[in-house]
Design an enzyme around this catalytic site. Sequence first.
Site, PDB file in Angstrom:
ATOM      1  N   GLY A   2      27.955  22.826  31.351  1.00  0.00           N
ATOM      2  CA  GLY A   2      27.085  22.867  30.754  1.00  0.00           C
ATOM      3  C   GLY A   2      25.623  23.386  30.307  1.00  0.00           C
ATOM      4  O   GLY A   2      25.127  23.212  29.420  1.00  0.00           O
TER       5      GLY A   2
ATOM      6  N   TYR B  24      50.867  32.767  43.134  1.00  0.00           N
ATOM      7  CA  TYR B  24      49.924  33.404  42.313  1.00  0.00           C
ATOM      8  C   TYR B  24      50.523  34.263  40.842  1.00  0.00           C
ATOM      9  O   TYR B  24      49.925  33.629  39.873  1.00  0.00           O
ATOM     10  CB  TYR B  24      49.876  35.520  43.115  1.00  0.00           C
ATOM     11  CG  TYR B  24      49.405  36.827  42.256  1.00  0.00           C
ATOM     12  CD1 TYR B  24      47.843  36.645  42.597  1.00  0.00           C
ATOM     13  CD2 TYR B  24      49.601  37.300  40.608  1.00  0.00           C
ATOM     14  CE1 TYR B  24      47.299  37.048  41.442  1.00  0.00           C
ATOM     15  CE2 TYR B  24      48.845  38.143  40.116  1.00  0.00           C
ATOM     16  CZ  TYR B  24      47.578  37.718  40.887  1.00  0.00           C
ATOM     17  OH  TYR B  24      46.621  38.812  40.166  1.00  0.00           O
TER      18      TYR B  24
ATOM     19  N   GLY C 167      36.703  45.583  44.414  1.00  0.00           N
ATOM     20  CA  GLY C 167      37.533  45.308  43.588  1.00  0.00           C
ATOM     21  C   GLY C 167      36.735  44.976  42.062  1.00  0.00           C
ATOM     22  O   GLY C 167      35.646  45.755  41.820  1.00  0.00           O
TER      23      GLY C 167
ATOM     24  N   THR D  29      32.530  35.632  40.419  1.00  0.00           N
ATOM     25  CA  THR D  29      33.331  35.966  41.362  1.00  0.00           C
ATOM     26  C   THR D  29      34.065  36.498  42.105  1.00  0.00           C
ATOM     27  O   THR D  29      34.460  37.236  41.523  1.00  0.00           O
ATOM     28  CB  THR D  29      33.760  34.316  41.303  1.00  0.00           C
ATOM     29  OG1 THR D  29      35.010  34.804  40.572  1.00  0.00           O
ATOM     30  CG2 THR D  29      33.229  32.982  40.664  1.00  0.00           C
ATOM     31  N   GLY D  30      34.158  36.240  43.122  1.00  0.00           N
ATOM     32  CA  GLY D  30      34.522  38.086  43.819  1.00  0.00           C
ATOM     33  C   GLY D  30      34.516  39.023  43.647  1.00  0.00           C
ATOM     34  O   GLY D  30      34.653  40.010  43.555  1.00  0.00           O
ATOM     35  N   ALA D  31      32.459  39.294  43.441  1.00  0.00           N
ATOM     36  CA  ALA D  31      32.241  40.246  43.515  1.00  0.00           C
ATOM     37  C   ALA D  31      31.787  40.891  44.526  1.00  0.00           C
ATOM     38  O   ALA D  31      31.344  42.514  44.353  1.00  0.00           O
ATOM     39  CB  ALA D  31      31.162  40.316  42.565  1.00  0.00           C
ATOM     40  N   ASN D  32      32.212  41.657  45.240  1.00  0.00           N
ATOM     41  CA  ASN D  32      32.153  42.092  47.134  1.00  0.00           C
ATOM     42  C   ASN D  32      33.202  43.395  46.227  1.00  0.00           C
ATOM     43  O   ASN D  32      32.079  43.987  47.609  1.00  0.00           O
ATOM     44  CB  ASN D  32      32.187  41.023  47.869  1.00  0.00           C
ATOM     45  CG  ASN D  32      33.348  40.652  47.787  1.00  0.00           C
ATOM     46  OD1 ASN D  32      33.664  40.634  47.331  1.00  0.00           O
ATOM     47  ND2 ASN D  32      34.217  41.381  49.159  1.00  0.00           N
TER      48      ASN D  32
END
Length: 327
Positions: free
Chosen positions: A163, A205, A53, A48-51
């Site tokens: 699962g 945060y 950094g 996730t958030g792979a676009n």
Amino acid sequence: MELLPLLCHPGWFCCCVGLIIILRLRRRKPWDPSKCSVSLAGKTAIVTGANTGIGKCVAMDLARRNARVILACRSRERGQRALEEIRRQTGNGAVLLEMLDTSSMASVRAFADRILQQEKRLDILINNAGASGLPHSMTAEGLENTFATNHLGPFLLTNLLTGLMRKSAPSRIVFVSSFNHKNGEIHLSCLRGQNIRGFRPDYPYNCSKLMNIMCANEFARRLRGTGVTVTSLDPGIVMTEAVRYYSIFIRLIFKSIGFFFFRTPEEGAVSTIFCAVSEEAEGLTEKYIDCDCMLALPSPAARDPPVTAKLWEACEQAVGLPPSPPK
Ligand SMILES: *[C@@H]1O[C@H](CO)[C@@H](O)[C@H](O)[C@H]1NC(C)=O
């Protein structure tokens, strides 16, 4: 001769800068992904958030190891750019893009539904997406934005995908937390935007990163004996776009000091890759790894079972999952 002018002498200044540059170049590598030959052929991973950094660097590494890599991104445009770059640099055509906004539980559910329909297996789940410095605001679902993005979204996503991960065991779940969790506190009403102290942007945060570790450990306990392991980690202080919501002034300071003292996204990705692929981390569960890939103890607050149980319950309620008491 006065001491002060002597210390301010340009010679001293150059010495100091030189020393800092030498230290920077000699910074030791805790664990080197390029020396780890683990192949992920036949395995599927979600980042996730792979676009950008750390997320992009982790996805790049997994793609190099021939995994099928699903980039879960919020922006189609930025995600598409990352996808093309990763495919080009690794030659791996099995890199895919799926839309996911972890601040929206509806988006998390839709994403998980698509994954469960399309994918036959899931070996690695990297919960990396997160933001810091977001202005305090509420989502349409009545959740506080930072808590939703950094904790409740990943919490729901992991619940919905365990699962499939059990069927693909041995499999690994990784939560990218932060050293900042040491300054976090648990106030359950914060999830719905109440009692947020002073609204300093780093308060939610820090707290959300503490929640990451507590729930990661609870996932680990609930999944004991299934072959699904769960770890959390600190990437170190990394130059990423996670500061993009701060003022230009803070971003500038961050960038200029950053070169010397902070890790590059490649360096920041190392502890995540360590948890996700290394032989050393095989079977490792309910553990926290520091930015040097060493086993570390999270703060005492993160190791409080009664509070963890209450947090788990509150998170289930907030994201609309039925209550599930621990085994
Ligand atoms: C959040 O954590 C950082 C780093 O540990 C610390 O500098 C900062 O003061 C903390 N913020 C709050 C509001 O506790």
